[in-house]
Each structure stands twice: as C-alpha cells, then as structure tokens.
Design an enzyme around this catalytic site. Structure first.
Site, short mmCIF file in Angstrom:
data_model
loop_
_atom_site.label_atom_id
_atom_site.label_comp_id
_atom_site.label_asym_id
_atom_site.label_seq_id
_atom_site.Cartn_x
_atom_site.Cartn_y
_atom_site.Cartn_z
N GLY A 1 75.94 -59.99 -15.96
CA GLY A 1 75.73 -58.80 -16.79
C GLY A 1 76.30 -57.51 -16.24
O GLY A 1 75.76 -56.44 -16.52
N ASP B 1 78.90 -66.48 -21.91
CA ASP B 1 77.94 -65.89 -22.83
C ASP B 1 76.59 -66.50 -22.48
O ASP B 1 76.46 -67.74 -22.45
CB ASP B 1 78.34 -66.23 -24.28
CG ASP B 1 77.45 -65.52 -25.28
OD1 ASP B 1 76.21 -65.52 -25.09
OD2 ASP B 1 77.98 -64.95 -26.25
N TYR C 1 62.78 -48.12 -29.62
CA TYR C 1 63.10 -49.28 -28.77
C TYR C 1 62.84 -50.57 -29.56
O TYR C 1 63.47 -51.60 -29.35
CB TYR C 1 62.29 -49.23 -27.47
CG TYR C 1 63.00 -49.85 -26.30
CD1 TYR C 1 64.02 -49.18 -25.64
CD2 TYR C 1 62.65 -51.11 -25.84
CE1 TYR C 1 64.68 -49.76 -24.57
CE2 TYR C 1 63.30 -51.69 -24.77
CZ TYR C 1 64.31 -51.02 -24.15
OH TYR C 1 64.95 -51.60 -23.09
N LYS D 1 61.49 -57.46 -24.27
CA LYS D 1 61.13 -57.23 -22.86
C LYS D 1 59.74 -57.78 -22.55
O LYS D 1 59.48 -58.27 -21.45
CB LYS D 1 61.20 -55.72 -22.54
CG LYS D 1 62.63 -55.16 -22.53
CD LYS D 1 63.57 -55.90 -21.59
CE LYS D 1 64.90 -55.21 -21.39
NZ LYS D 1 65.88 -56.06 -20.70
P1 NAD Z 1 75.01 -52.66 -19.26
O1 NAD Z 1 75.50 -52.45 -20.67
O2 NAD Z 1 75.84 -52.15 -18.17
O3 NAD Z 1 74.68 -54.20 -19.02
C1 NAD Z 1 74.25 -55.07 -20.04
C2 NAD Z 1 75.05 -56.32 -19.88
O4 NAD Z 1 74.59 -57.36 -20.76
C3 NAD Z 1 76.55 -56.12 -20.21
O5 NAD Z 1 77.32 -56.51 -19.10
C4 NAD Z 1 76.80 -57.04 -21.37
O6 NAD Z 1 78.11 -57.59 -21.39
C5 NAD Z 1 75.75 -58.10 -21.10
N1 NAD Z 1 75.48 -58.97 -22.25
C6 NAD Z 1 75.05 -58.62 -23.49
N2 NAD Z 1 74.97 -59.71 -24.26
C7 NAD Z 1 75.35 -60.77 -23.49
C8 NAD Z 1 75.47 -62.17 -23.71
N3 NAD Z 1 75.20 -62.73 -24.90
N4 NAD Z 1 75.89 -62.95 -22.68
C9 NAD Z 1 76.20 -62.42 -21.47
N5 NAD Z 1 76.10 -61.10 -21.20
C10 NAD Z 1 75.68 -60.29 -22.21
O7 NAD Z 1 73.56 -51.97 -19.27
P2 NAD Z 1 72.38 -52.01 -18.19
O8 NAD Z 1 71.51 -50.87 -18.57
O9 NAD Z 1 72.90 -52.12 -16.83
O10 NAD Z 1 71.59 -53.34 -18.59
C11 NAD Z 1 71.24 -54.34 -17.64
C12 NAD Z 1 69.77 -54.70 -17.81
O11 NAD Z 1 68.97 -53.58 -17.42
C13 NAD Z 1 69.36 -55.04 -19.24
O12 NAD Z 1 68.43 -56.11 -19.21
C14 NAD Z 1 68.67 -53.77 -19.69
O13 NAD Z 1 67.76 -53.98 -20.75
C15 NAD Z 1 67.96 -53.42 -18.39
N6 NAD Z 1 67.40 -52.07 -18.32
C16 NAD Z 1 68.21 -50.99 -18.53
C17 NAD Z 1 67.65 -49.72 -18.47
C18 NAD Z 1 68.49 -48.51 -18.74
O14 NAD Z 1 67.94 -47.44 -19.03
N7 NAD Z 1 69.80 -48.60 -18.67
C19 NAD Z 1 66.29 -49.55 -18.15
C20 NAD Z 1 65.51 -50.69 -17.92
C21 NAD Z 1 66.08 -51.95 -18.01
#
Ligand code: NAD
Length: 260
Positions: free
Chosen positions: A15, A66, A157, A164
């Site tokens: 990810g 994926d 959200y 989540k």
């Molecule tokens: P990001 O967009 O950088 O990362 C999300 C990733 O998920 C991307 O690389 C995307 O390609 C991947 N993804 C989506 N669908 C997919 C699939 N079907 N198969 C494989 N990969 C897939 O954003 P982020 O904020 O770094 O997100 C990473 C995690 O952190 C997520 O679970 C997000 O919910 C969680 N999170 C983020 C925040 C925030 O505020 N950014 C806060 C709490 C939790």
C-alpha cells in the site's frame, strides 16, 4: 543494551503510493533498521514511484498485487517465498471507499459501495494473513492501519468508519488464531495525515485542523511517528502485544471536547 537491529529480517509492505503514504513511513523505519523489504502496489502506474523511493535499497522486491485478487496474492506470496524464504513482518496499509460513499449520507450507502469498502479495507487483511501464514516465522508480526472513526462518528467518514471497525475486530480474531504459531497481529490507529487516501475524504482539511486543536499535544501526530510505532510493533520490543488497536494521534481521541 536494547537494540532495534532488523538485519537478516524480511518484511512485506502493502500500500505505498508515494512518499507521503503511511506504508512508506513504516517502510523507511524498517529499511533504516536493516530489514529487507518487499513492496506490493496496486496497478503498474505506481511502479515508477516505488522504483524511485527504493532506488537506494538493494535487495528490495517490487510486485503488483491488488489486495482483493486471490490470484495476485498467490503470485505475490510465492514470489516472496522464492526470494526471501520467509517473512518476519507484514504491513497492510491498504484502504479504499468510492468517493460518492463519503460525500452523501451514511444511510444512502449502496450495497456495492459497502462491499467495495469492506472488501478492500477490511477483508483483505484476512486474505493477506491467510496467504502469509505459511511464510511467517515464529516471532513475526502483522500490522495494519485504522482510524478512530471506527469507534466514534466522524462526519463523512461513513462506510469507511464501518470498514475500520471490521478491520479492528478482524485484528482480534486473527491475533487469537495466529498467536499459537508465535505470530502477533495489531493495528495502528493513526490521527489524520495528509496522504492521497485522505484527499478523498470530504472536509479532510477541517478534520485535520480540528484534530490538532483538540489534541493534548496541540498538534497532529506525524507520519514519522506512525513509522516509529510501526517499527516498535514489528520488532521484538513489542513481543507481548497482540490483538490491539494502538493509537498514535497526539492524544486527540481521548478528548470528549475542548473548551477554548
Ligand atoms: P495512501 O493513499 O498513500 O495509501 C493507500 C494505499 O492503498 C495506496 O497505495 C493504494 O494504492 C492502496 N490500495 C487501494 N486499494 C487497493 C487494492 N484494491 N489493492 C491494493 N492496494 C490498494 O494513503 P494512506 O493514508 O497512507 O493510507 C494507508 C492506510 O492508512 C489506510 O488503511 C488508511 O485508511 C490508513 N489511515 C490513514 C489516515 C490518514 O489520515 N491518512 C489515518 C488513519 C489511517
């Protein structure tokens, strides 16, 4: 002396989209501690960015997968087995919900959007653990990323809050089953961070500013702080911790309200 030397250890990080991704914040810490890291990414368009990020780290492995495709996961884990032999750490940093599902009212969530959000953001942790299980060495650790909207209502959200909540419950069930093999499963509850995924949440900037104001530390937590918590949970320092939701949010989740 306590040491966080992970040389000789292997990790898979799923990810990472760019340098702002929380998956990358954790990967940077793993790489700095000496671990060898494999990365999986969704779609070939993300590969050049990952090649750029990992250019200074020989021995990294990049593979498209994926997280909702059983075939992609099978191919990913067989390649990791072939090249790494086994795994000591897995980072699930994958989530997605269609933008429309976060723009409207929660009550209007369609079955399709529900299935997409829950499948990508929660079920994938279960399938990843199933595929990873034969490779995970005793003492290994799996982490994912969650958000406090699983516990309290965060406007807009919507279905991602439910996803989540499912991810957090799945973490407990996986921890209960995988513990017998010496594998730990935890999830990091991060405060709001400016990433691509965050951009698709309507009103994210307001949420970001309000969380900082409410937080006991008077600011938001940083991706680097998520990375450090990730490193801790993936290391032997956290050997007694499993099934937990561990917060890194500068404390904002403990506040019911803040008087100006
Ligand atoms: P990001 O967009 O950088 O990362 C999300 C990733 O998920 C991307 O690389 C995307 O390609 C991947 N993804 C989506 N669908 C997919 C699939 N079907 N198969 C494989 N990969 C897939 O954003 P982020 O904020 O770094 O997100 C990473 C995690 O952190 C997520 O679970 C997000 O919910 C969680 N999170 C983020 C925040 C925030 O505020 N950014 C806060 C709490 C939790």
């Amino acid at each position: 002396m306590i040491s966080l030397d992970l040389s000789g250890k292997s990790a898979l990080v799923m990810g990472v989209a760019n340098a702002r991704s929380l998956g990358w914040a954790i990967a940077e810490q793993l790489l700095a501690a000496g671990a060898r890291v494999a990365f999986s990414y969704q779609g070939e368009r993300l590969k050049p960015e990952l090649e750029k990020l990992t250019a200074g780290y020989p021995g990294t492995l990049l593979q498209q997968a994926d997280a909702t495709s059983e075939d992609d996961l099978s191919a990913l884990f067989s390649r990791v087995k072939e090249e790494f032999g086994g795994l000591d750490a897995v980072v699930h940093a994958v989530a997605y919900a269609p933008r429309e599902a976060m723009e409207g009212r929660f009550i209007d969530t369609t079955p399709q959007d529900w299935n997409t959000a829950l499948s990508v953001s929660a079920y994938s942790l279960i399938s990843v653990c199933r595929h990873a299980e034969p490779l995970l060495r005793e003492g290994s650790s799996v982490i994912s990323l969650t958000y406090h909207a699983s516990q309290k209502v965060v406007p807009k959200y919507n279905v991602m809050g439910v996803a989540k909540a499912a991810l957090e419950a799945a973490t407990r069930y996986l921890a209960a089953e995988m513990g017998a093999a010496g594998v730990r499963v935890n999830t990091i509850s991060a405060g709001p961070m400016r990433t691509i995924a965050a951009r698709s949440i309507p009103g994210f900037s307001t949420m970001y500013d309000q969380a900082a104001k409410a937080a006991p530390l008077g600011r938001n937590a940083t991706p680097r702080e998520v990375g450090k918590l990730g490193l801790f949970l993936l290391s032997d320092l956290a050997s007694g911790i499993t099934g937990q939701v561990v917060y890194v949010d500068a404390g904002s989740s403990v506040m019911a309200m803040k008087l100006e």
